[in-house]
Design a protein around this motif. Structure first.
Motif: not given
Length: 414
Positions: A156-166, A168-173
């Motif tokens: 659901q976050w596919a279109d977001k940029l990395p800085q919009q993620l926490s 933990g979410m960035r590590q999951r990317v």
């Protein structure tokens, strides 16, 4: 014949300094003390190990122990001073650059400590970056990247940029990018160490869930002992460039190879690592469900116990019959134990259950806890006194009152 081990490392050395060849001779002769005079550092010294297909192999050590240097030799980012690294039977230390890049692209992916995401690209583009570098068509890499994001819960976050993620979410990317590459081997260098403790545990849980689904071969580098114990099927402990012990978490806790390892694991909560299989005992009174009550009565007398453990086809655990139940069955003229066996007189635990989770069921059960394997077979029992003794060995000695109050129970339970 299928190759059982995905990675095989033999006599691997990495020495930094201008006189590496001379330093290598000294290390092989056991003269580590001469390296400072040569201006050399032995980052990895005579490493030998295999990583089995589908296991999480954790390399653990303090800062400067050589673990990050080691993992960079596993994919050819650092050439060894001596020794070999085999990936699926191919020695990558002998490959030419083009062949080495092909191995990296097709067989090995890497997850870094600080995410290594491209800030100007979307989450989807970051997840598919390795596929883009490999030249895959846009539609194919989008499909594979979306599937990887779905696996880590970020579709659901596919279109977001990395800085919009926490964090933990960035590590999951970063994890999704490694999964999207479709390689069988994943190298993870301190992948979760930049995360806060709660987020770190969540990502660890996700890695374990993904591993259960996908069965990747993972080499995981960490300096965190609890993380190593939680994630690793096997653990290699490094010190000053050398691997000083390889084993399961239980093996390292219960049989450390030297004082360094013993000190390293001294503060671990062993009740969370040691399992039922490590403290269980052989059950003294086991009878088949087709046996008659008189057979069960003889087993009671011979072993001086108050109940028998009943097994069915394939030695699967069925339940227990107490001495009162056996006497009643004899009076009733029963021919087998099938109609008198009960499951409410004893609690059951799987052999992989942590010791910390055994205390409540042991306290609730009038007879020793039954331990079963993955097929339901009875493999052992745990009397309360045995659990108390195990707790003492782990580091909390039972009191004299505890021991006295359970001394009779030990004979009765078994």
């Amino acid at each position: 014949m299928e190759i059982v081990s995905a990675i095989v490392v033999k006599s691997l050395y990495k020495i930094f300094g201008k006189r590496a060849d001379k330093a290598l001779e000294q290390l092989r002769a056991g003269r580590d003390d001469t390296l400072p005079a040569l201006g050399a550092t032995g980052a990895v010294v005579d490493a030998n190990f295999e990583v089995r297909r589908g296991e999480i192999f954790v390399v653990m050590g303090l800062s400067g122990s050589g673990k990050s240097t080691l993992i960079r030799m596993l994919n050819g980012l650092l050439p060894p001073t001596s020794g070999t690294v085999e990936i699926d039977g191919v020695d990558i230390t002998r490959l030419k650059p083009a062949a080495l890049r092909k191995v990296r692209r097709e067989k090995i992916s890497m997850v870094f400590q600080h995410f290594a995401l491209l800030p100007h690209r979307s989450v989807l583009e970051n997840a598919g970056y390795a596929l883009e570098a490999a030249g895959l068509p846009r539609a194919q890499r989008r499909e594979q990247a979306m599937e990887a994001l779905r696996l880590v819960g970020l579709d659901q976050w596919a279109d977001k940029l990395p800085q919009q993620l926490s964090g933990g979410m960035r590590q999951r990317v970063g994890l999704a990018r490694a999964l999207a590459a479709g390689t069988d081997i994943m190298l993870m260098d301190e992948a979760f160490s930049a995360l806060d403790p709660l987020i770190r545990r969540e990502v660890q849980d996700q890695l374990l869930d993904l591993q259960a689904q996908l069965g990747k071969t993972i080499v995981f580098i960490t300096h965190d002992l609890n993380e190593a114990m939680r994630l690793g099927d096997r653990i290699a402990v490094m010190r000053a460039g050398r691997i000083v012990q390889i084993g399961t978490a239980e093996e390292i806790l219960t049989d450390p190879s030297n004082d360094y390892v013993a000190q390293f694991v001294a503060d671990v909560d062993r009740t969370r690592i040691l399992t039922a299989s490590s403290v269980m005992e052989r059950p003294l009174g086991v009878v088949d469900e087709n046996s008659g009550p008189r057979v069960a009565a003889r087993v009671l007398r011979e072993n001086q116990i108050s109940a028998v453990y009943v097994t069915g086809r394939g030695k699967r655990f069925v339940g227990t019959v107490s001495d009162d139940g056996i006497e009643q069955a004899i009076r009733d003229g029963r021919q087998t134990l099938r109609d008198v066996v009960t499951t409410d007189q004893v609690r059951v635990a799987a052999e992989e259950t942590p010791v910390a989770e055994l205390f409540a069921p042991c306290a609730e059960s009038p007879h020793p806890l039954a331990v079963t394997d993955g097929t339901g077979r009875l493999v052992g029992v745990i009397p309360r006194i045995t659990l108390l003794r195990a707790l003492g060995a782990i580091g909390t000695e039972p009191t004299a009152a505890d021991t006295a109050s359970d001394a009779t129970a030990e004979g009765e339970d078994q």
